[in-house]
Scaffold this active site. Structure first.
Site, short mmCIF file in Angstrom:
data_model
loop_
_atom_site.label_atom_id
_atom_site.label_comp_id
_atom_site.label_asym_id
_atom_site.label_seq_id
_atom_site.Cartn_x
_atom_site.Cartn_y
_atom_site.Cartn_z
N GLU A 286 0.78 -1.28 -0.05
CA GLU A 286 0.07 0.16 -0.21
C GLU A 286 0.97 1.17 0.05
OE1 GLU A 286 -3.97 -0.75 1.75
OE2 GLU A 286 -3.28 0.82 3.16
N HIS A 307 7.71 -26.46 -0.95
CA HIS A 307 6.89 -27.63 -1.53
C HIS A 307 5.74 -27.35 -2.43
CE1 HIS A 307 9.22 -30.86 0.63
NE2 HIS A 307 9.31 -29.78 1.26
N LYS A 421 -13.97 0.67 -3.57
CA LYS A 421 -15.28 0.84 -2.84
C LYS A 421 -16.33 1.83 -3.48
CE LYS A 421 -12.24 1.74 1.44
NZ LYS A 421 -11.66 2.73 2.23
O1 PA5 Z 1 -3.54 1.49 5.94
C1 PA5 Z 1 -4.67 2.00 5.80
O2 PA5 Z 1 -4.81 3.15 5.72
C2 PA5 Z 1 -5.70 0.92 5.44
O3 PA5 Z 1 -5.52 -0.38 5.18
C3 PA5 Z 1 -6.86 1.24 6.50
O4 PA5 Z 1 -6.26 0.85 7.69
C4 PA5 Z 1 -8.15 0.14 6.25
O5 PA5 Z 1 -8.60 0.44 5.13
C5 PA5 Z 1 -9.09 0.41 7.23
O6 PA5 Z 1 -9.31 1.70 7.28
P1 PA5 Z 1 -10.52 2.29 8.55
O7 PA5 Z 1 -9.41 2.03 9.79
O8 PA5 Z 1 -10.65 3.65 8.35
O9 PA5 Z 1 -11.66 1.48 8.78
#
Ligand code: PA5
Length: 445
Positions: A286, A307, A421
């Site tokens: 990310e 494996h 989303k």
């Molecule tokens: O690292 C990030 O920002 C994302 O993985 C969020 O943690 C994830 O999308 C969850 O978001 P939120 O904490 O707003 O529900």
């Protein structure tokens, strides 16, 4: 030092000249972090967090953890992505992937709201029957669909079982300090709330209440965890490619990436590291995967995956490098038994500790993969303690930020996560997405 980078298996893949050439880029990344003037610099709160955390909230977390331990058999942690992976990684790493089945004086812990599965949620509802339950819902935005759905289900379950007032004592909320639906709702209901700091993104939040409350409920020493991270922060604050292993790791990744090694496989040799690998994949995927750039983070647990993926790693497309995590002192030994009849022919390893067998398997694999053209970075972690875990978390966090800046991306945003989303909301018929709905449905026909 609890974490040591061993670059002996990079010889022939990375030269001194390449280290020298990448130094200016490393310096620039370092300066962007220190001077807080790089892209996404308003999300650098995690850098100093191991020292400058909210001590009052930290004390409240410990009190809440004790209350939860006393009042439930099942503790449900609701969150997705950065709001759950860190806690789960640490709990499984330091306790067990079979945590719920081991002898313990802490509640069972289940994770919910991290998928959209009727089967998972129905099963967990059933598991809770006849048992005392507490929940910790974690969402920085307070609007993420998956955890919001799970929270609705388990809040309803608690209110039915304990009444609205009784449920209040069992609901713990970790969210933004001021914004979002969850914050507003928690204030209205009077829930015990904890903060995801404004300047800490989800994937960098394991050392905030996001990770610390569930980790403390599992009976893990969160002081030691923070101390490990604090010592790592000191060790990794200098701009020196020779002595700062986190910076060296970031530099190596970029050198290899520029030579076409576009996939990094994080390899562990202990099953309890599987969720840690998942945490790593989110952190790096990310943070770096944007602007059509970035190393693809993959993971394996050896020898299991030797494996399944071993063939590919040894002999498939040569765009890979591996980062191998070795736990030096596992704290457990188990000798292979001697067998008088030796029908299986294994007496040559009888009375040998499995740690020794594992180490030799690791060394053999390192050499084989290097021979197959896969550069290997070895990360030696002193032991399986909370302190070393905190150290390792900080190692990967700071290396990720430096590596992302070296790559030329903003390591702290995640614009790509929004695409699915929006489509999902439109297809579900969420108000405000009407225009998109027809277009998407036409494409699906
Ligand atoms: O690292 C990030 O920002 C994302 O993985 C969020 O943690 C994830 O999308 C969850 O978001 P939120 O904490 O707003 O529900």
């Amino acid at each position: 030092m609890s974490v040591k980078l061993n670059d002996k298996y990079l010889s022939g893949f990375v030269s001194q000249h390449e280290y020298d050439c990448i130094r200016p880029l490393l310096t620039s990344a370092h300066e962007q972090i220190v001077n807080r003037n790089g892209a996404g610099n308003d999300f650098l709160g995690w850098v100093d967090l191991p020292e400058n955390y909210d001590k009052e909230e930290f004390a409240r977390i410990k009190v809440a953890a004790e209350k939860i331990k006393k009042s439930c058999d099942v503790f449900i942690v609701i969150g997705i992505g950065g709001s759950y992976l860190g806690a789960r990684a640490v709990i499984e790493f330091l306790k067990s992937p079979n945590y719920n089945n081991i002898k313990k004086d802490t509640p069972d812990i289940y994770f919910a709201g991290c998928d959209i599965s009727a089967a998972s949620i129905a099963e967990l509802v059933e598991i809770c029957e006849g048992r005392d339950v507490c929940i910790n819902v974690i969402s920085k935005s307070g609007t993420t669909t998956e955890p919001a759905v799970a929270f609705r289900v388990f809040r309803g379950m608690l209110e039915k079982k304990y009444g609205v007032e009784g449920a209040k004592e069992r609901i713990f909320v970790t969210t933004d300090k001021a914004r979002g639906t969850l914050k507003g709702f928690s204030d209205k209901m009077g829930y015990d709330t904890y903060v995801v700091p404004d300047d800490v993104g989800g994937r960098f939040s394991v050392l905030t209440a996001v990770g610390l409350l569930p980790i403390a409920v599992a009976g893990i020493d969160i002081d030691a965890l923070m101390q490990g991270a604090a010592d790592a922060r000191k060790a990794y604050s200098v701009n020196d490619i020779e002595t700062n292993d986190a910076y060296r790791y970031a530099a190596i990744r970029n050198i290899l990436y520029n030579k076409g090694k576009t996939t990094e496989i994080l390899a562990g040799y202990e099953s309890y590291a599987r969720m840690f690998n998942e945490w790593f994949k989110q952190l790096y995927g990310e943070s770096e995967g944007k602007d059509q750039k970035g190393i693809f983070p993959a993971s394996v647990i050896f020898s299991t995956d030797l494996h399944s993926l071993g063939q590919y790693i040894q002999d498939g497309m040569r765009n890979l490098f591996e980062t191998v995590i070795s736990i030096e002192d596992t704290g457990v030994s188990f000798n292979i038994p001697y067998d008088e009849e030796n029908i299986d022919g294994l007496n040559f390893v009888a009375n040998t500790d499995l740690n020794t067998v594992k180490k030799l398997a690791m060394q053999g694999t390192l050499l084989a993969h290097v021979d197959g053209g896969v550069p290997n970075i070895l990360i030696e972690v002193a032991d399986r303690s909370a302190y070393s875990m905190g150290y390792l978390i900080y190692f990967f966090e700071i290396a990720c930020a430096v590596s992302g800046y070296m790559l030329g991306v903003n390591p702290f945003n995640q614009p790509g996560v929004e695409a699915y989303k929006k489509n999902m909301f439109a297809l579900l018929g969420k108000p405000g997405y009407e225009d998109m709905k027809a277009e998407l449905e036409a494409r699906l026909k």
